[in-house]
Design a protein around this motif. Structure first.
Motif, mmCIF file in Angstrom:
data_model
loop_
_atom_site.group_PDB
_atom_site.id
_atom_site.type_symbol
_atom_site.label_atom_id
_atom_site.label_comp_id
_atom_site.label_asym_id
_atom_site.label_seq_id
_atom_site.Cartn_x
_atom_site.Cartn_y
_atom_site.Cartn_z
ATOM 1 N N ASN A 1 0.808 -1.218 0.000
ATOM 2 C CA ASN A 1 0.000 0.000 0.000
ATOM 3 C C ASN A 1 0.846 1.275 0.000
ATOM 4 O O ASN A 1 0.300 2.376 0.073
ATOM 5 C CB ASN A 1 -0.926 0.015 1.219
ATOM 6 C CG ASN A 1 -2.095 -0.939 1.072
ATOM 7 O OD1 ASN A 1 -2.877 -0.832 0.137
ATOM 8 N ND2 ASN A 1 -2.202 -1.901 1.984
ATOM 9 N N GLY A 2 2.171 1.113 -0.075
ATOM 10 C CA GLY A 2 3.042 2.272 -0.059
ATOM 11 C C GLY A 2 3.299 2.819 1.331
ATOM 12 O O GLY A 2 3.813 3.937 1.475
ATOM 13 N N ASN A 3 2.964 2.049 2.363
ATOM 14 C CA ASN A 3 3.196 2.482 3.740
ATOM 15 C C ASN A 3 4.637 2.214 4.150
ATOM 16 O O ASN A 3 5.216 1.196 3.770
ATOM 17 C CB ASN A 3 2.267 1.731 4.707
ATOM 18 C CG ASN A 3 0.804 1.931 4.373
ATOM 19 O OD1 ASN A 3 0.380 3.030 4.046
ATOM 20 N ND2 ASN A 3 0.027 0.862 4.459
ATOM 21 N N HIS A 4 5.194 3.104 4.959
ATOM 22 C CA HIS A 4 6.501 2.867 5.550
ATOM 23 C C HIS A 4 6.329 1.903 6.723
ATOM 24 O O HIS A 4 5.589 2.192 7.661
ATOM 25 C CB HIS A 4 7.113 4.174 6.038
ATOM 26 C CG HIS A 4 7.322 5.193 4.960
ATOM 27 N ND1 HIS A 4 8.002 4.914 3.797
ATOM 28 C CD2 HIS A 4 6.927 6.487 4.858
ATOM 29 C CE1 HIS A 4 8.032 5.989 3.040
ATOM 30 N NE2 HIS A 4 7.377 6.948 3.652
ATOM 31 N N VAL A 5 7.002 0.768 6.677
ATOM 32 C CA VAL A 5 6.848 -0.267 7.695
ATOM 33 C C VAL A 5 8.200 -0.541 8.356
ATOM 34 O O VAL A 5 9.221 -0.646 7.679
ATOM 35 C CB VAL A 5 6.300 -1.581 7.100
ATOM 36 C CG1 VAL A 5 6.115 -2.631 8.186
ATOM 37 C CG2 VAL A 5 4.983 -1.323 6.373
ATOM 38 N N THR A 6 8.185 -0.636 9.677
ATOM 39 C CA THR A 6 9.375 -1.003 10.443
ATOM 40 C C THR A 6 9.083 -2.308 11.173
ATOM 41 O O THR A 6 8.107 -2.398 11.919
ATOM 42 C CB THR A 6 9.737 0.086 11.468
ATOM 43 O OG1 THR A 6 9.908 1.341 10.800
ATOM 44 C CG2 THR A 6 11.024 -0.269 12.201
ATOM 45 N N LEU A 7 9.907 -3.315 10.937
ATOM 46 C CA LEU A 7 9.744 -4.613 11.590
ATOM 47 C C LEU A 7 10.672 -4.649 12.797
ATOM 48 O O LEU A 7 11.884 -4.463 12.673
ATOM 49 C CB LEU A 7 10.083 -5.744 10.622
ATOM 50 C CG LEU A 7 9.834 -7.168 11.126
ATOM 51 C CD1 LEU A 7 8.361 -7.403 11.377
ATOM 52 C CD2 LEU A 7 10.376 -8.187 10.127
ATOM 53 N N VAL A 8 10.091 -4.895 13.974
ATOM 54 C CA VAL A 8 10.824 -4.827 15.230
ATOM 55 C C VAL A 8 10.740 -6.167 15.938
ATOM 56 O O VAL A 8 9.655 -6.760 16.047
ATOM 57 C CB VAL A 8 10.239 -3.717 16.134
ATOM 58 C CG1 VAL A 8 10.848 -3.765 17.527
ATOM 59 C CG2 VAL A 8 10.450 -2.354 15.503
ATOM 60 N N SER A 9 11.891 -6.659 16.423
ATOM 61 C CA SER A 9 11.898 -7.854 17.272
ATOM 62 C C SER A 9 12.052 -7.413 18.717
ATOM 63 O O SER A 9 12.796 -6.468 19.017
ATOM 64 C CB SER A 9 13.037 -8.791 16.878
ATOM 65 O OG SER A 9 14.299 -8.190 17.129
ATOM 66 N N LEU A 10 11.334 -8.068 19.612
ATOM 67 C CA LEU A 10 11.423 -7.746 21.030
ATOM 68 C C LEU A 10 12.573 -8.514 21.661
ATOM 69 O O LEU A 10 12.817 -9.675 21.312
ATOM 70 C CB LEU A 10 10.112 -8.077 21.740
ATOM 71 C CG LEU A 10 8.992 -7.045 21.623
ATOM 72 C CD1 LEU A 10 8.513 -6.882 20.174
ATOM 73 C CD2 LEU A 10 7.813 -7.432 22.505
ATOM 74 N N ASP A 11 13.263 -7.857 22.559
ATOM 75 C CA ASP A 11 14.365 -8.514 23.248
ATOM 76 C C ASP A 11 13.835 -9.699 24.051
ATOM 77 O O ASP A 11 12.797 -9.586 24.723
ATOM 78 C CB ASP A 11 15.064 -7.538 24.193
ATOM 79 C CG ASP A 11 15.694 -6.363 23.463
ATOM 80 O OD1 ASP A 11 16.009 -6.525 22.266
ATOM 81 O OD2 ASP A 11 15.859 -5.293 24.085
ATOM 82 N N PRO A 12 14.498 -10.863 23.988
ATOM 83 C CA PRO A 12 14.051 -12.028 24.769
ATOM 84 C C PRO A 12 13.964 -11.687 26.255
ATOM 85 O O PRO A 12 14.869 -11.080 26.822
ATOM 86 C CB PRO A 12 15.143 -13.063 24.504
ATOM 87 C CG PRO A 12 15.723 -12.670 23.181
ATOM 88 C CD PRO A 12 15.680 -11.172 23.162
#
Length: 271
Positions: free
Chosen positions: A56-67
């Motif tokens: 959709n043309g959205n800026h996406v940031t993929l984040v992993s949570l610290d264990p």
């Protein structure tokens, strides 16, 4: 108009998470009438794995949570220049063809109540813009703005049946009805500068419909207006699920608490 935005989202997990991923759509889009001067995102309790532009043309940031994290904090701050274009965003662009936005999703699919609302519209069906304004008024008349009666999984037909909802519900009912009328429509998430306050409890949502000769035009059903210079567009999609600010998965979660802090205000523009 130059708008300053400060948006913090904080999750607390009890017990701490074993693993988690979050998809963030929290960075505004450059678009007609909107220029992002600066935008920063800070994380505590997680790290950025990738950044990309979705379908959709959205800026996406993929984040992993610290264990083992017990808290994730996402803080966004920035300045966005906006203009009043009477709700007109402009021609359709992007990877998806226009017809995609004429197809229903599970969250927008009409039932008997939405079809009855469409049948009750008195506007000239040949004047698409007038018809859409009439639809926006009809949705607001049928659904009072009220918090606590719906959630992110509530579909448009269910919300209309309840007769109560928030901006998300108003937008999805409008979108589902517009599509039933043969008009491509989409969901928009973003920010609205309020005239009577700076601090807010949540972001905002509205709808856009495609009108021949104008392109995409915005309709803020909840406030009975078309978006103006007080609005910041962040993400868009066929429904809430495709434009949600934060979505994700987690493992080992028990109780999750969510708190949001948001401030939107006008800034002076130095010449």
């Amino acid at each position: 108009m130059r708008l300053s935005v400060r948006h913090e989202t904080r999750y607390r997990f009890d017990p701490p998470l074993a693993h988690g991923l979050q998809r963030l759509r929290l960075s505004p889009k450059e678009t007609h009438g909107q220029q992002v001067r600066e935008w920063r995102m800070k994380l505590a309790g997680g790290r950025v794995e990738a950044s990309y532009e979705d379908h959709n043309g959205n800026h996406v940031t993929l984040v992993s949570l610290d264990p083992g994290t017990a808290e994730l904090a996402i803080a966004c701050t920035g300045l966005v220049d906006t203009a009043d274009r009477a709700g007109v965003v402009g021609p359709h662009t992007g990877r998806l063809p226009l017809w995609v936005f004429a197809t229903q999703t599970p969250l927008t699919r009409p039932g008997a109540r939405m079809r009855a609302l469409i049948a009750g519209l008195g506007a000239d069906r040949s004047d698409r813009l007038a018809l859409l304004h009439a639809l926006s008024r009809a949705v607001l008349e049928a659904m009072a703005y009220a918090i606590g009666h719906t959630d992110s999984q509530t579909g448009a037909e269910e919300a209309l049946a309840a007769g109560k909802g928030v901006c998300q519900d108003h937008a999805q009912v409008f979108i589902g009805c517009a599509r039933a009328l043969g008009v491509p429509a989409r969901y928009v998430s973003g920010y609205l500068m309020m005239n009577d306050r700076i601090e807010q409890e949540a972001g905002h949502a509205w709808a856009e419909a495609h009108v021949d000769g104008l392109g995409w035009v915005g309709f803020d059903v909840s406030n009975a207006i078309s978006p103006d210079a007080r609005y910041v567009r962040v993400a868009s999609g066929r429904d809430f699920a495709e434009a949600a600010p934060v979505t994700g998965i987690s493992f080992g979660a028990g109780r999750t608490e969510l708190s949001v802090s948001l401030a939107v205000e006008q800034q002076a523009v130095q010449q």
